[in-house]
Scaffold this motif. Structure first.
Motif, PDB file in Angstrom:
ATOM      1  N   ALA A 147       0.833  -1.206   0.000  1.00  0.00           N
ATOM      2  CA  ALA A 147       0.000   0.000   0.000  1.00  0.00           C
ATOM      3  C   ALA A 147       0.865   1.253   0.000  1.00  0.00           C
ATOM      4  N   THR A 148       1.985   1.203   0.718  1.00  0.00           N
ATOM      5  CA  THR A 148       2.894   2.346   0.741  1.00  0.00           C
ATOM      6  C   THR A 148       3.525   2.560  -0.635  1.00  0.00           C
ATOM      7  N   VAL A 153       1.708   6.365   1.252  1.00  0.00           N
ATOM      8  CA  VAL A 153       1.172   6.533   2.601  1.00  0.00           C
ATOM      9  C   VAL A 153       1.738   5.422   3.478  1.00  0.00           C
ATOM     10  N   GLU A 154       2.449   5.777   4.537  1.00  0.00           N
ATOM     11  CA  GLU A 154       2.982   4.775   5.456  1.00  0.00           C
ATOM     12  C   GLU A 154       1.862   4.304   6.375  1.00  0.00           C
ATOM     13  N   ILE A 155       1.636   3.004   6.414  1.00  0.00           N
ATOM     14  CA  ILE A 155       0.513   2.453   7.166  1.00  0.00           C
ATOM     15  C   ILE A 155       0.949   2.190   8.600  1.00  0.00           C
ATOM     16  N   GLU A 163      -6.732   6.279   4.651  1.00  0.00           N
ATOM     17  CA  GLU A 163      -6.174   7.275   3.731  1.00  0.00           C
ATOM     18  C   GLU A 163      -5.599   6.599   2.491  1.00  0.00           C
ATOM     19  N   ALA A 164      -4.849   5.527   2.689  1.00  0.00           N
ATOM     20  CA  ALA A 164      -4.285   4.798   1.557  1.00  0.00           C
ATOM     21  C   ALA A 164      -5.392   4.204   0.687  1.00  0.00           C
ATOM     22  N   GLY A 165      -6.426   3.672   1.331  1.00  0.00           N
ATOM     23  CA  GLY A 165      -7.542   3.114   0.584  1.00  0.00           C
ATOM     24  C   GLY A 165      -8.222   4.144  -0.293  1.00  0.00           C
TER      25      GLY A 165
END
Length: 293
Positions: A147-148, A153-155, A163-165
């Motif tokens: 995802a990053t 976006v660091e999860i 936010e990443a979604g």
């Protein structure tokens, strides 16, 4: 002599690499399909020499060979859903994006980009090609590292996963499941963010109960929480999760229910993992056929 009794069941397709150790890839996908009473078909993208300790080598099949496999399956079978795993290189990612654009069934994308060590498995061009694939997909299932890579976006928790979604939805994918297994904590929280219009297409807005999605700032957000299992035997967990989602979609589950059921399934597959090989072991999709409802 008893007359033939054909066993009619839904069909799912996996487009992924082969794992000679049997714990991940095509092998895990087909085992997961079978556990859901779904007939499994496959298109192999690469042949790997691997085991429970790691990958020794990989041979990527020619683009034309992968295309021929996909076309042969889709031409003959009533495919209810498909999933992708290891796509290996830019040409194959682009090929699968083209086929997904023509598909009349849901496509689940497991973006195999980052190794457990954190090393990237694809070059920048292949990562960019994934954006084309996501635009044609139903749901993408990145772990925190992937995802990053896809969103920058660091999860670190649920808020960052949401936010990443949301950023992933900007690619055109209907929904994004950001997996929480790589985020430290006693529990694992997987976060689904979905386009409301796309979820309506799959009838998921009628879902109720634990894990049901809620409309938050224009997107449906659902969380699925499980107690972390004290084991390192997670080889094949990502493959098994995406395959379980595809199997449930092929069976007619709505999107949120398919994701919720799949996360429950993987939690049990990890808890009842296979104690095989000299490494930590592998997840067990066949832990209990009766667990699939």
């Amino acid at each position: 002599m008893r007359p033939p009794q054909p066993d009619a069941r839904p069909v799912a397709l996996t487009i992924a690499g082969s794992d000679s150790g049997g714990g991940a890839g095509i092998q895990a996908d087909l085992s997961t399909f079978a556990a859901h009473d779904v007939f499994g078909t496959s298109a192999i993208t690469a042949v790997t020499a691997q085991h429970t300790r790691g990958v020794e080598s990989a041979h990527v099949l020619p683009r034309e060979a992968v295309a021929a496999q996909i076309d042969a399956v889709v031409d003959d079978f009533a495919v209810g859903a498909a999933k992708t795993g290891m796509l290996a290189e830019t040409a194959i990612v682009s090929l699968v994006a083209d086929r997904a654009a023509d598909a009349t069934f849901p496509v689940v994308v497991d973006p195999v980009m980052v190794a457990t060590s954190g090393d990237r498995l694809l070059d920048r061009d292949a990562e960019a090609a994934y954006e084309e694939l996501l635009a044609e997909a139903t749901v993408v299932t990145p772990n925190a590292d992937e995802a990053t890579v896809l969103t920058d976006v660091e999860i670190t928790g649920v808020d960052r996963a949401v936010e990443a979604g949301r950023r992933l939805l900007e690619t055109g994918v209907d929904a994004a499941l950001v997996k929480g297994g790589h985020v430290p904590g006693e529990t694992i929280t997987d976060v689904l963010v979905a386009d409301p219009d796309a979820v309506e297409t799959h009838d998921a807005t009628g879902t109720t109960g634990e894990g049901a999605g809620e409309l938050v700032d224009g997107a449906i957000v659902a969380t699925f929480e499980h107690e972390r299992v004290d084991t390192e035997a997670t080889h094949g967990s990502g493959c098994t999760l995406s395959a379980a989602i595809a199997a449930r979609l092929a069976r007619g589950d709505d999107l949120v229910d398919a994701v919720g059921g799949a996360t429950d399934f993987v939690a049990e597959a990890i808890a009842h993992h296979y104690g095989v090989g000299q490494g930590p072991g592998a997840v067990n999709p066949q832990f209990d056929r009766r667990s699939v409802e």
